[in-house]
Design a protein around this motif. Sequence first.
Motif, PDB file in Angstrom:
ATOM      1  N   LEU A 269       0.838  -1.199   0.000  1.00 50.14           N
ATOM      2  CA  LEU A 269       0.000   0.000   0.000  1.00 50.14           C
ATOM      3  C   LEU A 269       0.873   1.249   0.000  1.00 50.14           C
ATOM      4  CD1 LEU A 269      -2.606   1.561   0.071  1.00 50.14           C
ATOM      5  CD2 LEU A 269      -2.766   1.137   2.534  1.00 50.14           C
ATOM      6  N   ILE A 271       0.452   5.313  -0.759  1.00 50.48           N
ATOM      7  CA  ILE A 271      -0.556   6.356  -0.902  1.00 50.48           C
ATOM      8  C   ILE A 271       0.067   7.576  -1.566  1.00 50.48           C
ATOM      9  CG2 ILE A 271      -2.253   7.814   0.259  1.00 50.48           C
ATOM     10  CD1 ILE A 271      -2.229   5.901   2.602  1.00 50.48           C
ATOM     11  N   PRO A 335      -4.718   5.421  -3.279  1.00 48.35           N
ATOM     12  CA  PRO A 335      -3.750   4.320  -3.310  1.00 48.35           C
ATOM     13  C   PRO A 335      -3.196   4.133  -4.716  1.00 48.35           C
ATOM     14  CG  PRO A 335      -5.979   3.453  -3.312  1.00 48.35           C
ATOM     15  CD  PRO A 335      -6.104   4.941  -3.159  1.00 48.35           C
ATOM     16  N   ILE A 353      -8.158   1.871   4.403  1.00 48.14           N
ATOM     17  CA  ILE A 353      -6.840   1.260   4.614  1.00 48.14           C
ATOM     18  C   ILE A 353      -6.992  -0.237   4.844  1.00 48.14           C
ATOM     19  CG2 ILE A 353      -4.787   1.266   6.076  1.00 48.14           C
ATOM     20  CD1 ILE A 353      -5.113   3.868   4.562  1.00 48.14           C
ATOM     21  N   PHE A 356      -6.615  -3.334   2.287  1.00 51.90           N
ATOM     22  CA  PHE A 356      -5.324  -3.741   1.737  1.00 51.90           C
ATOM     23  C   PHE A 356      -4.628  -4.696   2.709  1.00 51.90           C
ATOM     24  CE2 PHE A 356      -6.508   0.129  -0.324  1.00 51.90           C
ATOM     25  CZ  PHE A 356      -6.003   0.029  -1.607  1.00 51.90           C
TER      26      PHE A 356
END
Length: 357
Positions: A269, A271, A335, A353, A356
């Motif tokens: 992940l 961002i 993401p 969040i 993921f």
Amino acid sequence: MNYSSIRPGQVWLDTNGNRIQAHGGSIMYLDDTYYWYGENKEKTVPGSGIWHWGVRCYASKDLYNWEDKGLIIPPEPDDLTSSLHPTACMDRPHIIYNAQTKKYVTWLKIMNKDQTQSETVLTADAFLGPYTKVREGLRPLNMSAGDFDLVVAPDGKAYYYFERVHSETICADLTDDYTDVTGYYSTHFPRPYPPYVREATAHFMRNHKHYLVTSGTTGYLPNPSEVAIADSWHGPFQVLGNPHPSDESNTSFHSQITSVFKVPGKKDLYIALADRWLPEHMDLSYDTYSQIFESMFKYGSREEALANATPEALAFADNMDIESNTAIADYVWLPIRFDGEMAYIDWKNEWHIEDFE
């Protein structure tokens, strides 16, 4: 208000109910806490003459709800000559930790009144400060240095990626104390003039590859982003293309990426943190105004640019002097999706969040 998701482009309030003011921001993860810091634009309203009100920081345990920790680098309103005076154009703070000196080191970009750009460097013993200026008016490599990113390698060596204003991208090695450059550097993405010159450089690593995400140079007006990849810190970098292919406006979803944060504990992940500087001007199209920016630098003056502009660009130029109310700028956090080596950023009205691994 208690948040349980990230909602790109919507107003984001802190735990006190105030707009979050951490523009041109980045995140640092320390002791199980996320710290989001950036330019405090709360007083930067049209007609104020104020560009910034210091660097503000927020803390969170979940990346959704942010507690205001105050100004970690306050403005210096009583010193007109200071690079931290509220009228000074201070942008894009970046903080890195030096394990050798045990100092937190901050670099700030300053746009000077003579149109050159320089850096102010500060250090602190604790992340939340207080920070002390150690360099002011620094011209790295004797260059006018614009938007940038700072990165620390696993071995402790640090690198400084920056826009050599209206020219190219530079990767420079930092000194051991991270407060200056050594003199060793490499050059990338040479472009003739804005809007093609790259700025807002954001570096991240994935699968031993170095990624740079950049934007074009059109001020607060949004433009297409660009992804490039390399095997080493100094490249060479291969341009892979626009990470926002689904964005029909060609404006990176009306935002400008400021940094990329790899979420600890998540397998893959990353961002992309971005600012939507002009939420009141979502109707603007890059294809309309980009010609004016190109022509102004190509022909050398606004008058010559207008003389060679299309009717559509002329119509935009009539309203070009937009007063930017950056006090109400919003955030677009999305993401990154990977397809092979290519990094893509897809629009999501809301995301979590927890979705993921």
